[in-house]
Design a protein around this motif. Structure first.
Motif, PDB file in Angstrom:
ATOM      1  N   GLY A   1      37.844 -56.655 -45.614  1.00  0.00           N
ATOM      2  CA  GLY A   1      37.524 -55.520 -46.602  1.00  0.00           C
ATOM      3  C   GLY A   1      38.602 -54.876 -47.282  1.00  0.00           C
ATOM      4  N   LEU A   2      39.597 -54.612 -46.330  1.00  0.00           N
ATOM      5  CA  LEU A   2      40.825 -53.715 -46.961  1.00  0.00           C
ATOM      6  C   LEU A   2      41.696 -54.608 -47.868  1.00  0.00           C
ATOM      7  N   ILE A   3      41.648 -56.005 -47.783  1.00  0.00           N
ATOM      8  CA  ILE A   3      42.696 -56.816 -48.566  1.00  0.00           C
ATOM      9  C   ILE A   3      42.542 -56.356 -50.140  1.00  0.00           C
ATOM     10  N   PRO A   4      41.258 -56.426 -50.727  1.00  0.00           N
ATOM     11  CA  PRO A   4      41.291 -56.087 -52.129  1.00  0.00           C
ATOM     12  C   PRO A   4      41.669 -54.724 -52.399  1.00  0.00           C
ATOM     13  N   VAL A   5      41.440 -53.854 -51.268  1.00  0.00           N
ATOM     14  CA  VAL A   5      42.066 -52.368 -51.630  1.00  0.00           C
ATOM     15  C   VAL A   5      43.557 -52.313 -51.427  1.00  0.00           C
TER      16      VAL A   5
ATOM     17  N   ARG B   1      27.513 -53.199 -59.393  1.00  0.00           N
ATOM     18  CA  ARG B   1      28.498 -54.309 -59.657  1.00  0.00           C
ATOM     19  C   ARG B   1      27.455 -55.721 -59.887  1.00  0.00           C
ATOM     20  N   ALA B   2      26.170 -55.640 -60.212  1.00  0.00           N
ATOM     21  CA  ALA B   2      25.540 -56.663 -60.152  1.00  0.00           C
ATOM     22  C   ALA B   2      26.116 -57.656 -61.075  1.00  0.00           C
TER      23      ALA B   2
ATOM     24  N   PRO C   1      33.291 -40.698 -52.925  1.00  0.00           N
ATOM     25  CA  PRO C   1      32.209 -41.742 -52.802  1.00  0.00           C
ATOM     26  C   PRO C   1      32.163 -42.951 -53.796  1.00  0.00           C
ATOM     27  N   ASP C   2      32.985 -42.934 -54.920  1.00  0.00           N
ATOM     28  CA  ASP C   2      33.168 -44.169 -55.539  1.00  0.00           C
ATOM     29  C   ASP C   2      34.172 -45.110 -55.076  1.00  0.00           C
ATOM     30  N   LYS C   3      34.787 -44.868 -53.983  1.00  0.00           N
ATOM     31  CA  LYS C   3      35.787 -45.796 -53.426  1.00  0.00           C
ATOM     32  C   LYS C   3      35.112 -46.178 -51.910  1.00  0.00           C
ATOM     33  N   LEU C   4      36.094 -45.862 -50.927  1.00  0.00           N
ATOM     34  CA  LEU C   4      35.754 -46.089 -49.522  1.00  0.00           C
ATOM     35  C   LEU C   4      34.806 -44.977 -48.805  1.00  0.00           C
TER      36      LEU C   4
ATOM     37  N   ILE D   1      33.899 -54.323 -51.580  1.00  0.00           N
ATOM     38  CA  ILE D   1      33.060 -54.508 -52.651  1.00  0.00           C
ATOM     39  C   ILE D   1      33.603 -53.674 -53.974  1.00  0.00           C
ATOM     40  N   VAL D   2      34.104 -52.709 -53.737  1.00  0.00           N
ATOM     41  CA  VAL D   2      34.544 -51.756 -54.935  1.00  0.00           C
ATOM     42  C   VAL D   2      35.659 -52.429 -55.655  1.00  0.00           C
ATOM     43  N   PHE D   3      36.667 -52.985 -54.839  1.00  0.00           N
ATOM     44  CA  PHE D   3      37.829 -53.375 -55.399  1.00  0.00           C
ATOM     45  C   PHE D   3      37.901 -54.899 -55.686  1.00  0.00           C
TER      46      PHE D   3
END
Length: 480
Positions: free
Chosen positions: A139-143, A240-241, A191-194, A207-209
């Motif tokens: 999960g941290l790869i996109p971040v 993110r739909a 809350p809008d990130k991790l 999912i966010v990044f």
């Protein structure tokens, strides 16, 4: 040539604990090699069998800062079935008899792995267009891609895809620990990130990044936008739909094929199953000490014995079900209460119920081949592979309409003579029992209809090649 790197915590044939390993091992082989160069990177666990580690070639090593420390990163490589695999070596993190253990320890080692995946790319000279990340462990790869690596020309144009195999597992720990281990600045923990519900959440970061998000069936992609299935992230997934799509998993038809399967007693195919399939049933009845009767309907269950898989429903009506003219064969391990429940019914109805509370690849194949129906009443099921195997073996699935089960099993319609299995909608034990009894009625009273359904089930195509085409579309869309 589009370059894709799969990053994951497990992959067949090297290391496997679940369906994730099948996806990462099987899917890369199915892309069109004229247009796609797909490679895979996983940890070099100490528990990978020696037959593979002996063939790995050492590439290089360096040191990388992680938390407040400097850690060794070794790089190994091997070709297997035409695909290039890279392995990140660090015995401090990847020794041990199993790939996963204590969650805090897993968290640290997969934060290390996520950073190492990006750090090795310039060293191995592979600059992917897309890094395809699987589950919270990556999960941290996109971040990291959008953070410290973003300033470098090498990484600036690399896109990321995040695939959710099971939303229940998210990689959650307190913010301070995640911040210290990842070295990410404070402003990433909002809350809008991790940050999620006052904790750090690795999957949420992914999912966010990520530039695109996929999950393993169309229906599950819709379900996880709702609170019941969303595991606390439904709001983010609704937001993110437009970047979220569901692509059904496949299975390896070389491995799961009743015509060539070496693990079953009697091979058969779509032309001769009417005469040949039943020989597997009588052989299994003998092997497990059940009444040997080729005409008796056999229901198979191969599963982890957990709540998610609907075993509370089965426990509730098992006594009633055992009054019917059926045999039930169970294979799997899991929660003690379900293991003991099946042992109890094996003792109570010895000639009708066979509980095999262990795991055996060979016995699983025999059950797929021998059974007439396959029961899978899951509470939720991101994709599910067992029903795909059952279909290919002409064993009709009885499923609840959720996630991948809804997408892959077409319910029987008596009036139009269509369908490849039986399904029920509500998570209710007697609705499930009614569905099983409907299947029994067709099996005993309308055998020609049953056999036509088996024909359709065996003809359904859920091979990886179908999934690969959908992923190719996604990659083309992302890279342009």
């Amino acid at each position: 040539m589009k370059k894709i790197l799969f990053a994951a915590s497990e992959c067949v044939p090297f290391i496997k604990t679940g369906g994730l390993a099948d996806v990462v091992g099987s899917l890369p082989k199915c892309f069109d090699k004229r247009y796609f160069d797909v490679r895979v990177i996983i940890p070099k666990y100490l528990c990978i069998p020696k037959e593979y580690t002996e063939k790995m070639e050492y590439i290089d090593n360096f040191y990388m800062d992680i938390g407040n420390d400097n850690k060794y990163v070794g790089i190994f490589k091997m070709k297997y079935e035409g695909i290039t695999f890279y392995f990140i070596d660090n015995e401090f993190y990847f020794s041990g008899a199993k790939p996963y253990g204590d969650l805090l320890w897993d968290l640290e080692k997969f934060i290390y792995f996520s950073k190492a995946v990006l750090s090795v790319l310039p060293v191995i000279g592979f600059q992917p267009d897309i890094i395809h990340c699987h589950d919270w462990q990556t999960g941290l790869i996109p971040v990291f891609l959008k953070e410290r690596f973003h300033n470098s020309d090498f990484f600036r144009d690399i896109k990321s895809v995040m695939t959710i195999h099971n939303l229940k597992f998210q990689g959650v720990w307190d913010v301070d620990t995640v911040r210290t281990l990842s070295g990410l600045p404070d402003y990433f923990f909002t809350p809008d990130k991790l940050e999620a519900y006052k904790d750090g959440n690795l999957l949420k970061g992914g999912i966010v990044f990520a530039d695109a998000i996929t999950t393993v069936s169309y229906t599950y992609a819709e379900e996880i936008k709702m609170p019941f299935y969303g595991e606390g992230l439904d709001g983010l997934l609704r937001a993110r739909a437009n970047d979220l799509r569901g692509i059904v998993n496949g299975i390896d038809y070389d491995e799961y094929n009743p015509t060539t399967d070496k693990l079953i007693v009697n091979p058969y195919d779509a032309r001769d199953f009417r005469k040949e399939k039943v020989k597997n049933k009588t052989a299994l009845q003998e092997e497990l000490g059940l009444d040997v009767d080729p005409k008796k309907m056999m229901i198979g269950i191969v599963s982890r014995l957990t709540d998610q898989k609907g075993f509370d429903l089965i426990a509730y009506v098992m006594d009633e079900l055992c009054q019917d003219n059926v045999q039930i064969v169970i294979l799997g391990t899991g929660e003690e209460r379900y293991e003991n429940m099946f042992r109890h019914f094996d003792w109570k109805y010895a000639n009708k119920v066979s509980a095999n509370i262990y795991y055996s690849e060979a016995l699983s194949h025999k059950i797929y081949a021998a059974s007439d129906a396959f029961l899978m009443p899951s509470l939720f099921e991101p994709c599910g592979l067992s029903q795909l195997m059952a279909l290919h073996y002409g064993t009709l699935p009885i499923v609840r309409e959720t996630g991948g089960l809804k997408d892959t099993v077409e319910p029987y319609n008596e009036y139009e003579s269509t369908g490849t299995g039986f399904s029920f909608m509500n998570y209710n034990a007697h609705e499930m029992l009614g569905c099983i009894r409907n299947a029994e009625r067709i099996y005993y009273d309308r055998k020609r209809e049953w056999n036509k359904m088996v024909d359709r089930a065996m003809a359904a195509d859920f091979s990886w090649h179908v999934s690969a085409l959908k992923y190719q579309e996604l990659y083309d869309w992302l890279i342009g």
